[in-house]
Design an enzyme around this catalytic site. Structure first.
Site, PDB file in Angstrom:
ATOM      1  N   ASN A   8       0.869  -1.176   0.000  1.00  0.00           N
ATOM      2  CA  ASN A   8       0.000   0.000   0.000  1.00  0.00           C
ATOM      3  C   ASN A   8       0.904   1.223   0.000  1.00  0.00           C
ATOM      4  OD1 ASN A   8      -1.720   2.131   0.524  1.00  0.00           O
ATOM      5  ND2 ASN A   8      -2.730   1.175   2.265  1.00  0.00           N
ATOM      6  N   VAL A   9       0.939   1.952  -1.105  1.00  0.00           N
ATOM      7  CA  VAL A   9       1.887   3.058  -1.232  1.00  0.00           C
ATOM      8  C   VAL A   9       1.588   4.210  -0.274  1.00  0.00           C
ATOM      9  CG1 VAL A   9       2.491   2.518  -3.622  1.00  0.00           C
ATOM     10  CG2 VAL A   9       0.592   4.102  -3.157  1.00  0.00           C
TER      11      VAL A   9
ATOM     12  N   ASN B  29       2.869   5.006 -10.648  1.00  0.00           N
ATOM     13  CA  ASN B  29       1.669   4.848 -11.473  1.00  0.00           C
ATOM     14  C   ASN B  29       0.404   4.578 -10.656  1.00  0.00           C
ATOM     15  OD1 ASN B  29       0.072   4.001 -13.959  1.00  0.00           O
ATOM     16  ND2 ASN B  29       0.179   2.043 -12.890  1.00  0.00           N
TER      17      ASN B  29
ATOM     18  N   TYR C 102      -9.288  14.060  -7.388  1.00  0.00           N
ATOM     19  CA  TYR C 102      -8.380  13.452  -8.369  1.00  0.00           C
ATOM     20  C   TYR C 102      -7.564  14.527  -9.091  1.00  0.00           C
ATOM     21  CZ  TYR C 102      -6.917  10.248 -12.111  1.00  0.00           C
ATOM     22  OH  TYR C 102      -6.186   9.479 -12.991  1.00  0.00           O
TER      23      TYR C 102
ATOM     24  N   SER D 149      -4.863  15.866  -6.816  1.00  0.00           N
ATOM     25  CA  SER D 149      -3.755  14.925  -6.642  1.00  0.00           C
ATOM     26  C   SER D 149      -2.872  14.878  -7.879  1.00  0.00           C
ATOM     27  CB  SER D 149      -4.290  13.530  -6.308  1.00  0.00           C
ATOM     28  OG  SER D 149      -4.950  12.930  -7.417  1.00  0.00           O
TER      29      SER D 149
END
Length: 239
Positions: free
Chosen positions: A53-54, A80, A145, A148
């Site tokens: 989990n980044v 990515n 989104y 980010s």
């Protein structure tokens, strides 16, 4: 073999754009670690899957130590991994906002904070951050989104400066894809997809391999004089 003897880390590598990049990089000679929350949906002898989990900072540090210990170095990092939680701003919940920011923005920071200085110490490397056309132009119902992905572009420009210091020679670039035919779009009604296609100059939506080809260019020495750049791969689309 444009990535011969290179080691590449690709997040969101289980499917879609990440899979396309991982398999192309492996084809071009790289040893690839494909990070995702799930198991890989394909098999490739030169692609190692790693569940991560980044958005978990401590887990990212553990992965960095693992990758460098196993392979000795990492030459290419592709950030990515990304998610969407769409809603109009007036209806967007804290959970929808924070989840997208944590994965799409913090997740990019979490890995780059370790691999960037590592590449700088090794006097070379390539970091590729996957942004979006939405990060460039905004989109209704995607404030989280868009924020980010615009933030990713800002970090790209900053890191291109930071990791080039003291002869670091680390190139940092972003790719801003348009609408690409991955699983995410398979849930979108066909009439909307047709409308998106008409907004492009090419007259169609993109394919994952076309983003992978762009990433391969930026990862390779063919892009040795390209840094701090955002490459828009969108068929000439404007939202």
């Amino acid at each position: 073999m444009r990535l011969e003897n290179k080691v590449a880390v690709i997040t969101g590598g289980a499917k879609g754009l990440g899979q396309a990049m991982a398999e192309l990089f492996a084809q071009e000679g790289a040893k690839v670690i494909a990070i995702d929350m799930t198991e890989l949906l394909y098999e490739n002898s030169n692609v190692e899957g790693y569940k991560l989990n980044v958005s978990d900072s401590a887990a990212c540090r553990e992965f960095f130590d693992y990758a460098v210990s196993k392979y000795g170095k990492v030459d290419v990092l592709v950030n990515n991994a990304g998610i969407t939680r769409d809603a109009m701003t007036r209806k967007m919940t804290d959970e929808q906002w924070e989840t997208v920011i944590n994965v799409n923005l913090k997740g990019v920071f979490n890995l780059t904070r370790y691999f960037g200085p590592h590449m700088q110490a090794n006097k070379g490397g390539s970091i590729i951050n996957i942004s979006s056309i939405v990060g460039e132009y905004g989109n209704i119902g995607q404030a989280n989104y868009a924020a980010s992905k615009a933030g990713v572009i800002g970090m790209t420009k900053t890191w291109a400066k930071e990791f080039a210091m003291k002869g670091g020679n680390v190139r940092v670039n972003a790719i801003a894809p348009g609408y690409i035919m991955t699983d995410i779009l398979k849930t979108v009604p066909q009439e909307l997809l047709d409308g998106f296609a008409k907004q492009t100059m090419i007259g169609r939506l993109g394919e994952p391999y076309e983003i992978a080809n762009a990433a391969l260019f930026l990862a390779s020495e063919e892009a040795s004089y390209v840094t701090g750049h955002t490459l828009s791969v969108n068929g000439g689309m404007r939202l």
